[in-house]
Design a protein around this motif. Sequence first.
Motif, short mmCIF file in Angstrom:
data_model
loop_
_atom_site.label_atom_id
_atom_site.label_comp_id
_atom_site.label_asym_id
_atom_site.label_seq_id
_atom_site.Cartn_x
_atom_site.Cartn_y
_atom_site.Cartn_z
N ILE A 1 -10.96 -39.07 99.62
CA ILE A 1 -10.05 -38.11 99.99
C ILE A 1 -9.62 -37.10 98.83
O ILE A 1 -9.98 -37.41 97.53
N VAL A 2 -9.38 -35.97 99.16
CA VAL A 2 -9.34 -34.81 98.23
C VAL A 2 -7.73 -34.61 98.17
O VAL A 2 -7.11 -34.17 98.82
N ARG A 3 -7.50 -34.34 96.66
CA ARG A 3 -6.00 -33.70 96.37
C ARG A 3 -6.47 -32.48 95.36
O ARG A 3 -6.97 -32.50 94.35
N ARG A 4 -5.88 -31.20 96.11
CA ARG A 4 -5.80 -29.94 95.18
C ARG A 4 -4.82 -29.68 94.46
O ARG A 4 -3.66 -29.74 95.11
N GLU A 5 -5.04 -29.37 93.35
CA GLU A 5 -3.95 -28.86 92.52
C GLU A 5 -4.12 -27.47 91.77
O GLU A 5 -4.99 -27.58 90.98
N GLY A 6 -3.66 -26.51 92.16
CA GLY A 6 -4.15 -25.19 91.98
C GLY A 6 -5.76 -25.11 92.02
O GLY A 6 -6.29 -25.18 93.42
N ARG A 7 -6.50 -24.74 91.04
CA ARG A 7 -8.18 -24.72 91.27
C ARG A 7 -8.75 -26.08 91.07
O ARG A 7 -9.89 -25.84 91.22
N ILE A 8 -8.05 -27.18 90.75
CA ILE A 8 -8.67 -28.54 90.26
C ILE A 8 -8.77 -29.12 91.62
O ILE A 8 -7.66 -29.25 92.24
N ARG A 9 -9.87 -29.73 91.90
CA ARG A 9 -9.84 -30.51 93.15
C ARG A 9 -10.23 -31.93 92.78
O ARG A 9 -11.26 -32.04 91.75
N GLU A 10 -9.24 -33.16 93.00
CA GLU A 10 -9.42 -34.17 92.40
C GLU A 10 -10.12 -35.24 93.58
O GLU A 10 -9.66 -35.12 94.68
N ASN A 11 -11.12 -35.94 93.41
CA ASN A 11 -11.70 -36.64 94.67
C ASN A 11 -11.32 -38.20 94.38
O ASN A 11 -11.87 -38.83 93.19
N ILE B 1 -22.15 -40.94 93.87
CA ILE B 1 -20.87 -40.18 93.94
C ILE B 1 -19.80 -41.15 94.17
O ILE B 1 -18.91 -41.34 93.37
N LEU B 2 -20.00 -42.01 95.17
CA LEU B 2 -18.89 -43.03 95.35
C LEU B 2 -19.21 -44.02 94.26
O LEU B 2 -17.95 -44.74 93.85
N ASP B 3 -20.16 -44.39 93.51
CA ASP B 3 -20.27 -45.29 92.51
C ASP B 3 -19.28 -44.62 91.36
O ASP B 3 -18.52 -45.31 90.76
N PHE B 4 -19.34 -43.67 91.16
CA PHE B 4 -18.64 -42.78 89.99
C PHE B 4 -17.16 -42.92 90.29
O PHE B 4 -16.34 -43.05 89.62
N LEU B 5 -16.78 -42.75 91.72
CA LEU B 5 -15.32 -42.66 91.99
C LEU B 5 -14.72 -44.30 92.22
O LEU B 5 -13.56 -44.28 92.24
N LYS B 6 -15.61 -45.30 92.14
CA LYS B 6 -15.06 -46.53 91.82
C LYS B 6 -14.31 -46.75 90.75
O LYS B 6 -13.50 -47.48 90.74
N GLU B 7 -14.63 -46.03 89.71
CA GLU B 7 -14.07 -46.03 88.31
C GLU B 7 -12.72 -45.50 88.25
O GLU B 7 -11.99 -45.47 87.45
N GLY B 8 -12.37 -44.68 89.35
CA GLY B 8 -11.24 -43.85 89.48
C GLY B 8 -11.37 -42.43 89.76
O GLY B 8 -12.81 -41.87 90.27
N PRO B 9 -10.49 -41.68 90.38
CA PRO B 9 -10.67 -40.12 90.61
C PRO B 9 -11.55 -39.39 89.67
O PRO B 9 -11.19 -39.66 88.61
N LYS B 10 -12.29 -38.49 90.33
CA LYS B 10 -12.83 -37.59 89.54
C LYS B 10 -12.83 -36.03 89.86
O LYS B 10 -12.81 -35.88 91.32
N THR B 11 -12.86 -34.96 89.19
CA THR B 11 -12.89 -33.76 89.62
C THR B 11 -14.34 -33.27 90.19
O THR B 11 -15.19 -33.91 89.72
N THR B 12 -14.37 -32.33 91.00
CA THR B 12 -15.48 -31.79 91.50
C THR B 12 -16.54 -31.19 90.17
O THR B 12 -17.54 -31.50 90.17
N GLY B 13 -15.71 -30.53 89.26
CA GLY B 13 -16.51 -30.22 88.30
C GLY B 13 -17.20 -31.33 87.42
O GLY B 13 -18.39 -31.27 86.93
#
Length: 269
Positions: free
Chosen positions: A63-73, A23-35
Motif C-alpha cells: 500500500i502506497v501513501r504519498r506525501e508531496g514527492r515522498i512515497r511511503e510503501n 522488498i516485502l522482507d524490508f517492509l516487514k520491518e516497517g514502511p520504507k520510502t521508494t528511495g
Amino acid sequence: MIDEKEDLTLTFKALSHPIRREILDFLKEGPKTTGFLSEQFENISRYAVMKHLSLLEDAELVIVRREGRIRENYLNAVPLQQIYDRWMNQYQSNIASSMLNLKSKLERENETMEKNSLKHDSFQIEQKITIHAPVAKVFDSLTKDINKWWAYRLCGDDSTLSFDPTLGGKFIETNSDNNAALWGTVNYIEAPYEIRLQGLLGMKGAVNSSYTFKLEGDRDSTTLTLSHDAVGLLDPEWKNAHEGGWEELLGKFLKAYVEEGKKYQEVGE
C-alpha cells in the motif's frame, strides 16, 4: 470485476520474483520510502525497483501513501493470510497459528502486567482487501451487521456488538450481565465511503488510538483500506497483535460474510 482466481494469480506472480520477495522482507520491518528501497539493490536501477513495487501494489501486497514527492510503501499481508487460510488451514485442525492476532493477545494479556513493560512508542498499520460486492453492501456489513462477523469479544462469547454509523455513534459490546466495552466512537463519516473512529481496541492505559475504513469501487467490487494509528505507552507486542487481528477480521471474516453470507462461527467449517 476481478474474481478470486485473478486475485490469486496476481499474488503468486508478485511473489515469483526474488527481488519482490526481498522488498516485502524490508517492509516487514516497517514502511520504507521508494528511495530507501532503491538504495538496497546495487545492481538494478531505481526504475526497475519501481516496476517491482508497481507489481506488488497491483497485487495489493504493498500500500502506497504519498506525501508531496515522498512515497511511503507499507506491507499489506492480507493476501498472504488468504493464501494461508485457503491451502494451509484445511490441513491443520488444532495447530495454533504462528501469527499473533488480536483475539489471542487479549486472551493472554496479564491483568497484573507491570507498568515498566510498556514504553512510549507509536505504530501505524495499513491494510487493503478486495471484496466482491458493491460499496454500499460492504459498508452496511462493516457497520450495521458487525455482530455477525466480528469474532473478537471482550465481554464473553455470549456478548452482542452494535455499531451506530453516525457522528458520535458508538461501536459497543454488551452482555446479559450488563458488562460493556467501548470499541470505538465515530468522529468522521462520509457514508458509504469513509468512516473514522477513536478506540483502544483492547489496549489499555495512556494510549491514543484511531482507525479508519475507506471504501472505493463499483457495483461488483470494493477495495477496503484500513489505517490504524496508535501512540502512547504501548506493549511491544501490540502492533503485531493488531496486524494479525485486522488481517483475520477483514480478510477472512468480513470477506466471508459479505461474499458468502457466512457468520464468523461458520468460517472454516
